[in-house]
Design a protein around this motif. Structure first.
Motif, PDB file in Angstrom:
ATOM      1  N   ALA A  77     -20.130  -1.828 -32.841  1.00  0.00           N
ATOM      2  CA  ALA A  77     -21.222  -1.347 -31.982  1.00  0.00           C
ATOM      3  C   ALA A  77     -20.809  -0.034 -31.305  1.00  0.00           C
ATOM      4  N   GLY A  78     -19.550   0.040 -30.869  1.00  0.00           N
ATOM      5  CA  GLY A  78     -19.053   1.234 -30.182  1.00  0.00           C
ATOM      6  C   GLY A  78     -19.064   2.473 -31.060  1.00  0.00           C
ATOM      7  N   SER A  79     -18.956   2.285 -32.360  1.00  0.00           N
ATOM      8  CA  SER A  79     -18.959   3.465 -33.228  1.00  0.00           C
ATOM      9  C   SER A  79     -20.372   3.823 -33.670  1.00  0.00           C
ATOM     10  N   GLY A  80     -21.360   3.123 -33.128  1.00  0.00           N
ATOM     11  CA  GLY A  80     -22.748   3.502 -33.393  1.00  0.00           C
ATOM     12  C   GLY A  80     -23.340   2.893 -34.661  1.00  0.00           C
ATOM     13  N   ILE A  81     -22.645   1.925 -35.243  1.00  0.00           N
ATOM     14  CA  ILE A  81     -23.176   1.247 -36.429  1.00  0.00           C
ATOM     15  C   ILE A  81     -24.142   0.154 -35.958  1.00  0.00           C
ATOM     16  N   GLY A  82     -25.315   0.053 -36.597  1.00  0.00           N
ATOM     17  CA  GLY A  82     -26.386  -0.801 -36.081  1.00  0.00           C
ATOM     18  C   GLY A  82     -26.448  -2.211 -36.640  1.00  0.00           C
ATOM     19  N   THR A  83     -25.510  -2.562 -37.526  1.00  0.00           N
ATOM     20  CA  THR A  83     -25.507  -3.915 -38.108  1.00  0.00           C
ATOM     21  C   THR A  83     -24.084  -4.426 -38.243  1.00  0.00           C
ATOM     22  N   VAL A  84     -23.893  -5.700 -37.868  1.00  0.00           N
ATOM     23  CA  VAL A  84     -22.620  -6.346 -38.164  1.00  0.00           C
ATOM     24  C   VAL A  84     -22.871  -7.439 -39.205  1.00  0.00           C
ATOM     25  N   VAL A  85     -21.962  -7.519 -40.175  1.00  0.00           N
ATOM     26  CA  VAL A  85     -22.042  -8.568 -41.195  1.00  0.00           C
ATOM     27  C   VAL A  85     -20.878  -9.534 -40.974  1.00  0.00           C
ATOM     28  N   LEU A  86     -21.211 -10.777 -40.657  1.00  0.00           N
ATOM     29  CA  LEU A  86     -20.176 -11.799 -40.474  1.00  0.00           C
ATOM     30  C   LEU A  86     -20.046 -12.561 -41.781  1.00  0.00           C
ATOM     31  N   GLN A  87     -18.893 -12.387 -42.438  1.00  0.00           N
ATOM     32  CA  GLN A  87     -18.707 -12.985 -43.757  1.00  0.00           C
ATOM     33  C   GLN A  87     -17.529 -13.941 -43.732  1.00  0.00           C
ATOM     34  N   SER A  88     -17.632 -14.987 -44.565  1.00  0.00           N
ATOM     35  CA  SER A  88     -16.569 -15.983 -44.588  1.00  0.00           C
ATOM     36  C   SER A  88     -16.650 -16.755 -45.895  1.00  0.00           C
ATOM     37  N   GLY A  89     -15.535 -17.374 -46.304  1.00  0.00           N
ATOM     38  CA  GLY A  89     -15.622 -18.369 -47.359  1.00  0.00           C
ATOM     39  C   GLY A  89     -16.423 -19.550 -46.818  1.00  0.00           C
ATOM     40  N   GLU A  90     -16.621 -20.568 -47.616  1.00  0.00           N
ATOM     41  CA  GLU A  90     -17.386 -21.726 -47.124  1.00  0.00           C
ATOM     42  C   GLU A  90     -16.455 -22.540 -46.241  1.00  0.00           C
ATOM     43  N   ASP A  91     -16.433 -22.202 -44.957  1.00  0.00           N
ATOM     44  CA  ASP A  91     -15.454 -22.752 -44.031  1.00  0.00           C
ATOM     45  C   ASP A  91     -16.127 -23.689 -43.030  1.00  0.00           C
ATOM     46  N   PRO A  92     -15.913 -25.009 -43.170  1.00  0.00           N
ATOM     47  CA  PRO A  92     -16.568 -25.979 -42.293  1.00  0.00           C
ATOM     48  C   PRO A  92     -16.234 -25.770 -40.816  1.00  0.00           C
ATOM     49  N   TYR A  93     -15.087 -25.135 -40.537  1.00  0.00           N
ATOM     50  CA  TYR A  93     -14.750 -24.877 -39.140  1.00  0.00           C
ATOM     51  C   TYR A  93     -15.869 -24.078 -38.456  1.00  0.00           C
ATOM     52  N   TRP A  94     -16.391 -23.080 -39.201  1.00  0.00           N
ATOM     53  CA  TRP A  94     -17.445 -22.243 -38.619  1.00  0.00           C
ATOM     54  C   TRP A  94     -18.791 -22.934 -38.811  1.00  0.00           C
ATOM     55  N   ASN A  95     -18.905 -24.087 -38.129  1.00  0.00           N
ATOM     56  CA  ASN A  95     -20.137 -24.873 -38.231  1.00  0.00           C
ATOM     57  C   ASN A  95     -21.243 -24.205 -37.404  1.00  0.00           C
ATOM     58  N   THR A  96     -22.379 -24.827 -37.411  1.00  0.00           N
ATOM     59  CA  THR A  96     -23.554 -24.206 -36.800  1.00  0.00           C
ATOM     60  C   THR A  96     -23.368 -23.990 -35.297  1.00  0.00           C
ATOM     61  N   ILE A  97     -22.762 -24.967 -34.637  1.00  0.00           N
ATOM     62  CA  ILE A  97     -22.619 -24.838 -33.181  1.00  0.00           C
ATOM     63  C   ILE A  97     -21.696 -23.672 -32.833  1.00  0.00           C
ATOM     64  N   ARG A  98     -20.572 -23.588 -33.546  1.00  0.00           N
ATOM     65  CA  ARG A  98     -19.649 -22.463 -33.267  1.00  0.00           C
ATOM     66  C   ARG A  98     -20.303 -21.131 -33.624  1.00  0.00           C
ATOM     67  N   MET A  99     -21.001 -21.089 -34.770  1.00  0.00           N
ATOM     68  CA  MET A  99     -21.647 -19.834 -35.163  1.00  0.00           C
ATOM     69  C   MET A  99     -22.725 -19.435 -34.161  1.00  0.00           C
ATOM     70  N   ARG A 100     -23.449 -20.429 -33.653  1.00  0.00           N
ATOM     71  CA  ARG A 100     -24.491 -20.122 -32.676  1.00  0.00           C
ATOM     72  C   ARG A 100     -23.884 -19.432 -31.453  1.00  0.00           C
ATOM     73  N   GLY A 101     -22.737 -19.955 -31.005  1.00  0.00           N
ATOM     74  CA  GLY A 101     -22.067 -19.348 -29.849  1.00  0.00           C
ATOM     75  C   GLY A 101     -21.699 -17.894 -30.108  1.00  0.00           C
ATOM     76  N   ILE A 102     -21.162 -17.623 -31.298  1.00  0.00           N
ATOM     77  CA  ILE A 102     -20.760 -16.249 -31.628  1.00  0.00           C
ATOM     78  C   ILE A 102     -21.977 -15.322 -31.690  1.00  0.00           C
ATOM     79  N   ILE A 103     -23.023 -15.801 -32.361  1.00  0.00           N
ATOM     80  CA  ILE A 103     -24.216 -14.949 -32.527  1.00  0.00           C
ATOM     81  C   ILE A 103     -24.842 -14.644 -31.161  1.00  0.00           C
TER      82      ILE A 103
END
Ligand code: 5AD
Ligand code: SF4
Length: 350
Positions: A98-124
């Motif tokens: 965001a600081g460098s003025g880019i208007g989109t972030v892409v959050l990419q991952s393997g199929e990792d159950p750790y990053w479940n919906t609740i954790r992802m919701r918090g990050i988003i």
């Protein structure tokens, strides 16, 4: 229809090319390619303008529960050191984007159950609270209920490549899923108001030029907003270690044909293509593409996101990458897009 007739139809009416005509474009011989590139560039300029869009990529985790035949992150690859960024590392990477003025972030991952919906919701939600930035997810399969939550949390876009639009070959390379389920998820994403990206690999063993034409046709029938295409690059610690891999020229043909048929989509130049061709950005951007995804993953982890070996990197500091890309873009008479840079092709928000 003759080659020149198909090219004429491509210029004015490319969305109506039939499967045979798409295959004919992908099979053009070298003497006709300058014309194909020219048509794609013209359609790109008319449909999406001259802006080139940057998307900052954060590779959150290289754990993967899937076992895709071609991918270095597959669960059976025990040689790979696995990592998972913690929320602070992810948010720091997003702050830098965001600081460098880019208007989109892409959050990419393997199929990792750790990053479940609740954790992802918090990050988003935290990202959306901190920044006016579009959030694209690329996290593999999720069911409708989870996707609803992620959308409600503020996720704008989702990338899920269908990989190859041939059900049998798909099953051969993906023991954990079916093409049908993948396509079903792409439809759900559209229904939930995500901007949707799919894509395919060029040169997967068992794939044909006809299959590549089917890839284009599938994306057209889904009405996707984004499409990522790159060459398959064999990884030594996968079952496909001895395969030949895809080539850059066929990938450029796909980029051009995707632009001609899909008209106003966002088409990135992929890192896999850059790995095969040092001039990939300049070539892809003048043959239909209009996006680039600089890597903002903390340097210590970057080489571990090893879909394939020797991934090309543009350096570590995002600011520097951005300046260098901006120079390149301007020398082509183009400019960097500002803002979120979405398409939202008239889709209704819930
Ligand atoms: N070569 C090129 N691309 C690959 N991907 C996975 N493995 C490889 C490989 N060996 C691509 C897949 C996936 C995306 C994240 O990376 O298309 O969807
Ligand atoms: Fe996992 Fe994606 Fe690699 Fe398949 S392509 S093994 S889902 S990271």
């Amino acid at each position: 229809m003759s080659t020149s007739e198909i090219l004429r139809k491509s210029r004015n009416d490319g969305e109506s090319l039939d499967l045979g005509e798409i295959e004919a474009l992908l099979s053009l011989d070298d003497s006709s390619l300058p014309e194909l590139w020219g048509v794609a560039d013209e359609v790109r300029s008319r449909e999406v303008g001259d802006d080139i869009w940057l998307r900052g990529l954060v590779e959150m985790s290289n754990y993967c529960a899937s076992n895709c035949n071609y991918c270095g992150l597959r669960r059976d690859n025990s040689k790979l050191t696995r990592y998972r960024l913690d929320p602070e590392e992810i948010l720091a990477a997003v702050d830098a984007i965001a600081g460098s003025g880019i208007g989109t972030v892409v959050l990419q991952s393997g199929e990792d159950p750790y990053w479940n919906t609740i954790r992802m919701r918090g990050i988003i939600e935290e990202i959306k609270a901190r920044h006016d930035i579009a959030v694209t997810l690329s996290l593999g399969f999720r069911d409708r209920r989870d996707l609803e939550v992620l959308r409600a949390a503020g996720a704008d876009r989702y990338l899920l490549r269908h990989e190859i639009a041939n059900a049998e070959t798909y099953t051969h390379h993906h023991p954990d899923s079916s093409l049908r389920d993948r396509v079903a998820m792409l439809r759900i994403l559209g229904e939930l108001g995500f901007e949707v990206g799919t894509g395919n690999l060029v040169g997967l063993p068992g794939g044909s030029v006809r299959d590549l034409a089917r890839d284009v046709d599938l994306a057209r029938s889904l009405g996707v907003d984004m499409y990522g295409v790159g060459p398959f690059i064999p990884h030594p610690d996968t079952p496909l270690r001895g395969a030949r891999g895809g080539n850059a020229l066929m990938t450029y043909k796909m980029i051009a044909v995707l632009r001609i048929v899909l008209r106003d989509v966002h088409l990135p130049v992929t890192t896999a293509l850059m790995t095969l061709d040092a001039r990939a950005r300049e070539r892809a951007w003048s043959r239909g593409a209009n996006v680039f995804m600089p890597n903002a993953t903390p340097l210590a982890y970057r080489s571990l996101y090893e879909l394939y070996r020797n991934r090309r990197s543009l350096g570590d500091a995002l600011e520097e990458i951005k300046e260098c890309i901006e120079c390149e873009v301007e020398s082509m008479g183009r400019r960097l897009g500002r803002g979120h840079g979405g398409t939202m092709k008239g889709r209704m928000l819930p």
